[in-house]
Design a protein around this motif. Sequence first.
Motif, PDB file in Angstrom:
ATOM      1  N   GLY A  15       0.834  -1.201   0.000  1.00  0.00           N
ATOM      2  CA  GLY A  15       0.000   0.000   0.000  1.00  0.00           C
ATOM      3  C   GLY A  15       0.867   1.249   0.000  1.00  0.00           C
ATOM      4  N   ALA A  16       0.418   2.243   0.705  1.00  0.00           N
ATOM      5  CA  ALA A  16       1.094   3.533   0.734  1.00  0.00           C
ATOM      6  C   ALA A  16       2.395   3.483   1.532  1.00  0.00           C
ATOM      7  N   ALA A  17       3.283   4.417   1.211  1.00  0.00           N
ATOM      8  CA  ALA A  17       4.489   4.595   2.019  1.00  0.00           C
ATOM      9  C   ALA A  17       4.046   5.019   3.414  1.00  0.00           C
ATOM     10  N   VAL A  24       6.532   0.713   4.418  1.00  0.00           N
ATOM     11  CA  VAL A  24       5.296   0.642   3.634  1.00  0.00           C
ATOM     12  C   VAL A  24       4.217  -0.074   4.431  1.00  0.00           C
ATOM     13  N   LYS A  25       2.979   0.294   4.155  1.00  0.00           N
ATOM     14  CA  LYS A  25       1.846  -0.464   4.679  1.00  0.00           C
ATOM     15  C   LYS A  25       1.628  -1.617   3.706  1.00  0.00           C
ATOM     16  N   VAL A  26       1.377  -2.794   4.234  1.00  0.00           N
ATOM     17  CA  VAL A  26       1.140  -3.963   3.400  1.00  0.00           C
ATOM     18  C   VAL A  26      -0.168  -4.595   3.850  1.00  0.00           C
ATOM     19  N   GLU A  77       7.200   4.453  -2.118  1.00  0.00           N
ATOM     20  CA  GLU A  77       6.027   4.827  -2.909  1.00  0.00           C
ATOM     21  C   GLU A  77       6.043   4.140  -4.279  1.00  0.00           C
ATOM     22  N   ALA A  78       7.237   3.872  -4.803  1.00  0.00           N
ATOM     23  CA  ALA A  78       7.371   3.215  -6.115  1.00  0.00           C
ATOM     24  C   ALA A  78       6.839   1.782  -6.091  1.00  0.00           C
ATOM     25  N   LEU A  79       6.733   1.188  -4.912  1.00  0.00           N
ATOM     26  CA  LEU A  79       6.257  -0.196  -4.785  1.00  0.00           C
ATOM     27  C   LEU A  79       4.743  -0.282  -4.593  1.00  0.00           C
ATOM     28  N   ARG A  80       4.097   0.864  -4.446  1.00  0.00           N
ATOM     29  CA  ARG A  80       2.653   0.878  -4.172  1.00  0.00           C
ATOM     30  C   ARG A  80       1.883   0.064  -5.220  1.00  0.00           C
ATOM     31  N   GLY A  81       0.979  -0.785  -4.733  1.00  0.00           N
ATOM     32  CA  GLY A  81       0.150  -1.583  -5.626  1.00  0.00           C
ATOM     33  C   GLY A  81       0.767  -2.922  -6.000  1.00  0.00           C
ATOM     34  N   LEU A  82       2.036  -3.143  -5.636  1.00  0.00           N
ATOM     35  CA  LEU A  82       2.699  -4.403  -5.992  1.00  0.00           C
ATOM     36  C   LEU A  82       2.028  -5.572  -5.282  1.00  0.00           C
ATOM     37  N   LYS A  83       1.602  -6.553  -6.065  1.00  0.00           N
ATOM     38  CA  LYS A  83       1.000  -7.759  -5.505  1.00  0.00           C
ATOM     39  C   LYS A  83       2.122  -8.731  -5.140  1.00  0.00           C
ATOM     40  N   LEU A  84       2.005  -9.346  -3.974  1.00  0.00           N
ATOM     41  CA  LEU A  84       3.055 -10.226  -3.464  1.00  0.00           C
ATOM     42  C   LEU A  84       2.561 -11.660  -3.354  1.00  0.00           C
TER      43      LEU A  84
END
Length: 180
Positions: A15-17, A24-26, A77-84
Amino acid sequence: MGDETHNLIFVAQVGAAHGVRGEVKVTTFTADPMALANYKTLMRQDGSPALTIASARPTKGGIVARLKGVDDRNAAEALRGLKLYISRESLPPTDEDEFYLADLIGLAVETAAGELLGKVKTVQDFGAGDLLEIQPKAGASWWLPFTREAVPEVRIAEGRLIAEPPAVIEADPNEGREED
């Protein structure tokens, strides 16, 4: 050509930084959100390494994580939306009558009478319990609560589940309404 991507299970989404130091929030989709920190490397959908959690603490709906190699807000912030994803092999095996929610995706959804309603497209929890997104052959997808009443039988080995859909699946709340 391997079958690696079929053996991946979607476990979280960045999620967001959080703050300025690269946390980051995950959002986690594991029974225990902190279990995510126990997996060494989380992967992208194609099976390539995505990120490694250095430390984590619980928060509402998931965790706040510090990631290896992510040291500032811009990188976070560049990782926002990344599915893990994690590999299925890293999960404990299920008992005969158990399954992971990911196992439901792609199953045929049928009534007790054998009428095909569609296939399970996704499994989501927006805060009120698990919901199955059902994609019919034609038309818009619809949501089915994943409860014993709505889904009395899950037959993983047969690739299908039996559903008791709600009486009304229509998206338009005014359609079919009679005037008093």
